[in-house]
Design a protein around this motif. Structure first.
Motif, PDB file in Angstrom:
ATOM      1  N   ASP A   1      -0.253 -12.171  -9.219  1.00 56.17           N
ATOM      2  CA  ASP A   1      -1.035 -11.213 -10.000  1.00 56.17           C
ATOM      3  C   ASP A   1      -2.142 -10.547  -9.184  1.00 56.17           C
ATOM      4  N   THR A   2      -2.214 -10.876  -7.906  1.00 57.46           N
ATOM      5  CA  THR A   2      -3.243 -10.312  -7.031  1.00 57.46           C
ATOM      6  C   THR A   2      -2.997  -8.822  -6.797  1.00 57.46           C
ATOM      7  N   PRO A   3      -4.019  -7.972  -6.940  1.00 58.96           N
ATOM      8  CA  PRO A   3      -3.836  -6.547  -6.621  1.00 58.96           C
ATOM      9  C   PRO A   3      -3.465  -6.369  -5.152  1.00 58.96           C
ATOM     10  N   VAL A   4      -2.493  -5.533  -4.895  1.00 58.58           N
ATOM     11  CA  VAL A   4      -2.029  -5.312  -3.524  1.00 58.58           C
ATOM     12  C   VAL A   4      -3.136  -4.736  -2.650  1.00 58.58           C
ATOM     13  N   ALA A   5      -4.076  -4.013  -3.245  1.00 55.69           N
ATOM     14  CA  ALA A   5      -5.175  -3.424  -2.467  1.00 55.69           C
ATOM     15  C   ALA A   5      -6.000  -4.472  -1.741  1.00 55.69           C
ATOM     16  N   SER A   6      -6.006  -5.704  -2.242  1.00 53.69           N
ATOM     17  CA  SER A   6      -6.836  -6.751  -1.638  1.00 53.69           C
ATOM     18  C   SER A   6      -6.147  -7.455  -0.476  1.00 53.69           C
ATOM     19  N   LEU A   7      -4.877  -7.129  -0.218  1.00 52.74           N
ATOM     20  CA  LEU A   7      -4.133  -7.782   0.861  1.00 52.74           C
ATOM     21  C   LEU A   7      -4.344  -7.049   2.181  1.00 52.74           C
ATOM     22  N   SER A   8      -4.102  -7.759   3.277  1.00 53.58           N
ATOM     23  CA  SER A   8      -4.178  -7.132   4.594  1.00 53.58           C
ATOM     24  C   SER A   8      -3.024  -6.156   4.773  1.00 53.58           C
ATOM     25  N   GLY A   9      -3.143  -5.293   5.772  1.00 51.89           N
ATOM     26  CA  GLY A   9      -2.106  -4.309   6.020  1.00 51.89           C
ATOM     27  C   GLY A   9      -0.756  -4.930   6.306  1.00 51.89           C
ATOM     28  N   GLY A  10      -0.750  -6.024   7.064  1.00 52.55           N
ATOM     29  CA  GLY A  10       0.507  -6.685   7.377  1.00 52.55           C
ATOM     30  C   GLY A  10       1.188  -7.236   6.144  1.00 52.55           C
ATOM     31  N   ASN A  11       0.417  -7.823   5.247  1.00 48.01           N
ATOM     32  CA  ASN A  11       0.997  -8.367   4.024  1.00 48.01           C
ATOM     33  C   ASN A  11       1.430  -7.260   3.068  1.00 48.01           C
ATOM     34  N   GLN A  12       0.706  -6.154   3.057  1.00 47.39           N
ATOM     35  CA  GLN A  12       1.152  -5.005   2.263  1.00 47.39           C
ATOM     36  C   GLN A  12       2.499  -4.498   2.759  1.00 47.39           C
ATOM     37  N   GLN A  13       2.652  -4.420   4.081  1.00 47.25           N
ATOM     38  CA  GLN A  13       3.918  -3.937   4.617  1.00 47.25           C
ATOM     39  C   GLN A  13       5.058  -4.921   4.340  1.00 47.25           C
ATOM     40  N   LYS A  14       4.756  -6.202   4.314  1.00 51.53           N
ATOM     41  CA  LYS A  14       5.788  -7.185   3.978  1.00 51.53           C
ATOM     42  C   LYS A  14       6.267  -6.999   2.539  1.00 51.53           C
ATOM     43  N   ILE A  15       5.367  -6.607   1.643  1.00 49.98           N
ATOM     44  CA  ILE A  15       5.775  -6.341   0.256  1.00 49.98           C
ATOM     45  C   ILE A  15       6.711  -5.138   0.206  1.00 49.98           C
ATOM     46  N   VAL A  16       6.394  -4.085   0.978  1.00 50.17           N
ATOM     47  CA  VAL A  16       7.287  -2.930   1.039  1.00 50.17           C
ATOM     48  C   VAL A  16       8.660  -3.354   1.556  1.00 50.17           C
ATOM     49  N   LEU A  17       8.675  -4.141   2.633  1.00 49.24           N
ATOM     50  CA  LEU A  17       9.932  -4.611   3.199  1.00 49.24           C
ATOM     51  C   LEU A  17      10.727  -5.431   2.192  1.00 49.24           C
ATOM     52  N   ALA A  18      10.051  -6.374   1.540  1.00 50.95           N
ATOM     53  CA  ALA A  18      10.730  -7.248   0.591  1.00 50.95           C
ATOM     54  C   ALA A  18      11.369  -6.440  -0.536  1.00 50.95           C
ATOM     55  N   ARG A  19      10.649  -5.454  -1.046  1.00 54.71           N
ATOM     56  CA  ARG A  19      11.171  -4.629  -2.134  1.00 54.71           C
ATOM     57  C   ARG A  19      12.346  -3.771  -1.675  1.00 54.71           C
ATOM     58  N   GLU A  20      12.208  -3.130  -0.513  1.00 57.03           N
ATOM     59  CA  GLU A  20      13.219  -2.187  -0.062  1.00 57.03           C
ATOM     60  C   GLU A  20      14.456  -2.878   0.500  1.00 57.03           C
ATOM     61  N   MET A  21      14.315  -4.107   1.003  1.00 50.46           N
ATOM     62  CA  MET A  21      15.450  -4.827   1.554  1.00 50.46           C
ATOM     63  C   MET A  21      16.198  -5.622   0.491  1.00 50.46           C
ATOM     64  N   HIS A  22      15.618  -5.736  -0.696  1.00 47.25           N
ATOM     65  CA  HIS A  22      16.286  -6.460  -1.781  1.00 47.25           C
ATOM     66  C   HIS A  22      17.617  -5.790  -2.109  1.00 47.25           C
ATOM     67  N   GLY A  23      18.655  -6.583  -2.211  1.00 49.15           N
ATOM     68  CA  GLY A  23      19.967  -6.035  -2.535  1.00 49.15           C
ATOM     69  C   GLY A  23      20.728  -5.503  -1.343  1.00 49.15           C
ATOM     70  N   GLU A  24      20.194  -5.711  -0.128  1.00 49.22           N
ATOM     71  CA  GLU A  24      20.865  -5.312   1.110  1.00 49.22           C
ATOM     72  C   GLU A  24      21.292  -3.842   1.092  1.00 49.22           C
ATOM     73  N   PRO A  25      20.354  -2.927   1.257  1.00 49.76           N
ATOM     74  CA  PRO A  25      20.705  -1.499   1.281  1.00 49.76           C
ATOM     75  C   PRO A  25      21.638  -1.189   2.445  1.00 49.76           C
ATOM     76  N   ASP A  26      22.450  -0.183   2.271  1.00 52.63           N
ATOM     77  CA  ASP A  26      23.375   0.209   3.339  1.00 52.63           C
ATOM     78  C   ASP A  26      22.642   0.977   4.432  1.00 52.63           C
TER      79      ASP A  26
END
Length: 508
Positions: A398-423
Motif C-alpha cells: 500500500d506504499t505510494p510509489v512516489a516514496s520509493l527510490s528510482g531503482g525500485n520504481q523502475q523494478k515496478i515498471v519492469l514487473a508490470r510490463e514483463m508480466h505475461g511474457e510479452p512478445d
C-alpha cells in the motif's frame, strides 16, 4: 575524459563539513551519523545506491531539511539548521537533477528571479554579468532565449551560473548526468574540473562509477544511510567502489547471451511522423526484429529515437506506415510491454500504491476480477509475488510509489510490463538514473526476455548499454535510420560518425 591536473590541498581546512548528521523519517533512518569533508579545489564524489540517503544529505547540506542531530559547517562555522537562505549566503549552491528553471523565461529572467529582485531588476546588468561569468568559466549561454527551447546541457549551465552569480564557493551537483547525453556529460566533466581548479569545492552526488573515475579526487560511499568509507579515487578499483556501494560483488559488464533468432516479431514498414519536432520529420523507417534478438537504437538526443519508441509501442499514431507485432511463435498477434523513457511522467502513477501500479495492465484479467468485481486476495498474492521476484524494496503493497527510490520504481515498471511474457519489449532509457545494482538487475531481465525468445527494441543514450545488450544497432540521425550494423562490426567511433553525419541510406 580525464580532468585537468589539479592538486587539492589536503591540509587545507574543509570548505564544507558534516558532523554526525542524522535524519529519521518515522522508523526509517535516512542518514545515520554521517561525517563528510570537502576542501577547496577538490571534487568529492558521494556514491550510493538509489535510496541510500544521498538526496536527504544534499537537502540537509543545502538547508532544505533540518537534521535530527549533528551539524553542518561551512568554512568551520556552523550553518543554521533548515535555513536555505543562510546556506546560500554562506556560499552553498545546488545544481538539482531536475532543473529549477521557469521554462518560458529567458536565462536572464531566471537569474533575476533567483536573485530575488522584488519585481524590479536591472536586466542589462544581470545579462552582462551572466554573459561575463559564462565566458570566464567556459560556459556560454544564450541570455535572451526562453530556456524551454534550449538543449539540456545549456539549461544545466544556466543552473550552474545561477550559483556562481551568487558567489557560491561550494557546489553540490545532484545526479547531474541523469538528463545528459554522453557528449553533454563530457562537456560537464570539463566544466567541473575547471571550477575545481579555480578553487571551488564540489560535491558530485552520483551512482555512476565512470563519472567518478573521470573527475573525482576522493569518494565517500554511503549505504543504508551510513558512511562505509572515504577513499582516494585513483587508487581504488571500480569493482571495489561497487562492492562498497551495494554490499556485494556486482557484475559491471553484462555478458550478452547468444540466442538463435526466431520468427519475426516486430515488422516496421514505411513508418513516418510529420513534424515530430517543429519542422523535422521522422522516417520513413523500415525495421524488423526477430524473437531472441535485441535491436539497439542509438543517436544523439532529439533525433527521433524517443518518437520511434512511442510509435512502436502505440503511444503515438504515425502519419503513415505500419507496426505489426506477431507472437514469438510466429502465429497470431503478439503483445508488447513498454518501459517508458520517463517513468515519472509516463511509466507510473506516483501518488498511487505499489499494488495499483502493478495491476494497471492486468486488472481486467479474469483471474483478478469476475463480472466486474475485483478479487482482492488474488490481487495481493499476485503483487506480493511480483515484489518478491523483482526484489522491490518497499515497506508494503500500500506504499505510494512516489516514496520509493528510482531503482525500485523502475523494478515496478519492469514487473508490470514483463508480466505475461510479452512478445515484444520496447525499453526506452531503461536504466536512466539507476545505480549499478539496479542496472545489473534491469540488464538481467532484458537478457532473460531475450533468452525466452522475446524480441526487444532498446533505446538508450548510454552507448555502453547499447553495446552490452544489442545484437544489431540501428543509428538514427535527423529522424532517419541511417544504418543498421551487426554488433560484432560496430565500434564507438563508427557509431559516433553515423550519429553526426547521417549520410548512409537506411537498411534493415
Amino acid at each position: 575524459m580525464p580532468a585537468p591536473a589539479r592538486t587539492p590541498d589536503s591540509a587545507a581546512p574543509p570548505a564544507l563539513s558534516a558532523r554526525a548528521v542524522t535524519k529519521r523519517y518515522g522508523t526509517l533512518v535516512a542518514n545515520d551519523a554521517i561525517d563528510l569533508d570537502v576542501r577547496p579545489g577538490e571534487i568529492l564524489a558521494l556514491l550510493g545506491e538509489n535510496g541510500a540517503g544521498k538526496s536527504t544529505l544534499v537537502k540537509i547540506l543545502s538547508g532544505l531539511v533540518r537534521p535530527d542531530s549533528g551539524e553542518v559547517l561551512v568554512g568551520g562555522r556552523p550553518l543554521p539548521d533548515g535555513d536555505p537562505q543562510a546556506a546560500r549566503a554562506a556560499g552553498i549552491g545546488v545544481v538539482h537533477q531536475h532543473f529549477m528553471l521557469v521554462p518560458d523565461m529567458t536565462a536572464t529572467e531566471n537569474v533575476a528571479l533567483a536573485e530575488g529582485a522584488n519585481g524590479r531588476y536591472d536586466a542589462a546588468s544581470i545579462r552582462a554579468r551572466l554573459v561575463e561569468i559564462g565566458e570566464r568559466h567556459g560556459m556560454p549561454v544564450r541570455p535572451d532565449v526562453p530556456v524551454e527551447t534550449l538543449p539540456v546541457g545549456e539549461r544545466q549551465r544556466i543552473e550552474i551560473l545561477k550559483c556562481l552569480l551568487r558567489d557560491a564557493r561550494v557546489l553540490l551537483f545532484d545526479e547531474p548526468s541523469a538528463v545528459l547525453s554522453p557528449a553533454e556529460w563530457d562537456r560537464l566533466a570539463e566544466v567541473l574540473a575547471a571550477l575545481a581548479a579555480s578553487g571551488l569545492a564540489i560535491v558530485l552526488i552520483t551512482h555512476k562509477l565512470g563519472e567518478i573515475a573521470a573527475v573525482a579526487d576522493r569518494c565517500t560511499v554511503i549505504r543504508g544511510g551510513r558512511v562505509v568509507d572515504t577513499v582516494e579515487v585513483g587508487s581504488t578499483p571500480p569493482e571495489e567502489l561497487a562492492r562498497m556501494m551495494v554490499g556485494r560483488d556486482v557484475v559491471l559488464r553484462t555478458e550478452r547471451p547468444l540466442v538463435a533468432p526466431g520468427p519475426v516479431v516486430l515488422d516496421v514498414s514505411g513508418l513516418a511522423l510529420r513534424a515530430y519536432r517543429g519542422d523535422r520529420d521522422l522516417g520513413p523507417v523500415d525495421l524488423q526484429v526477430r524473437g531472441g534478438e535485441v535491436l539497439g537504437i542509438a543517436g544523439v538526443e532529439g533525433n527521433g529515437q524517443s518518437e520511434l519508441a512511442d510509435l512502436i509501442s502505440g503511444v503515438r499514431s504515425p502519419t503513415s506506415g505500419s507496426v505489426t507485432v506477431t507472437a514469438r511463435t510466429g502465429r497470431g498477434p503478439g503483445r508488447t510491454g513498454t518501459i517508458a523513457e520517463d517513468r515519472h511522467a509516463d511509466g507510473l502513477a506516483l501518488p498511487l500504491s505499489v499494488t495499483d501500479n502493478l495491476m494497471m495492465r492486468a486488472i481486467g484479467e479474469r483471474v483478478f476480477s469476475r463480472l466486474g468485481v475485483l478479487r482482492p486476495a488474488r490481487i495481493r498474492r499476485h503483487c506480493a509475488d511480483l515484489v518478491a521476484r523483482f526484489d522491490v524494496r518497499t515497506t508494503g503493497l500500500d506504499t505510494p510509489v512516489a516514496s520509493l527510490s528510482g531503482g525500485n520504481q523502475q523494478k515496478i515498471v519492469l514487473a508490470r510490463e514483463m508480466h505475461g511474457e510479452p512478445d515484444l519489449l520496447v525499453a526506452a532509457q531503461p536504466t536512466r538514473g539507476l545505480d549499478v545494482g539496479a542496472i545489473e538487475f534491469v540488464h538481467s531481465q532484458i537478457n532473460a526476455h531475450k533468452a525466452a525468445g522475446g524480441a526487444t527494441v532498446l533505446v538508450s543514450a548510454e552507448l555502453d548499454e547499447i553495446f552490452a545488450l544489442s545484437d544489431r544497432i540501428a543509428v538514427m540521425s535527423s529522424g532517419r535510420v541511417v544504418a543498421v550494423l551487426d554488433a560484432a562490426d560496430a565500434t564507438r567511433d563508427r557509431i559516433g560518425e553515423l550519429m553526426a553525419a547521417g549520410r548512409e541510406g537506411a537498411t534493415s
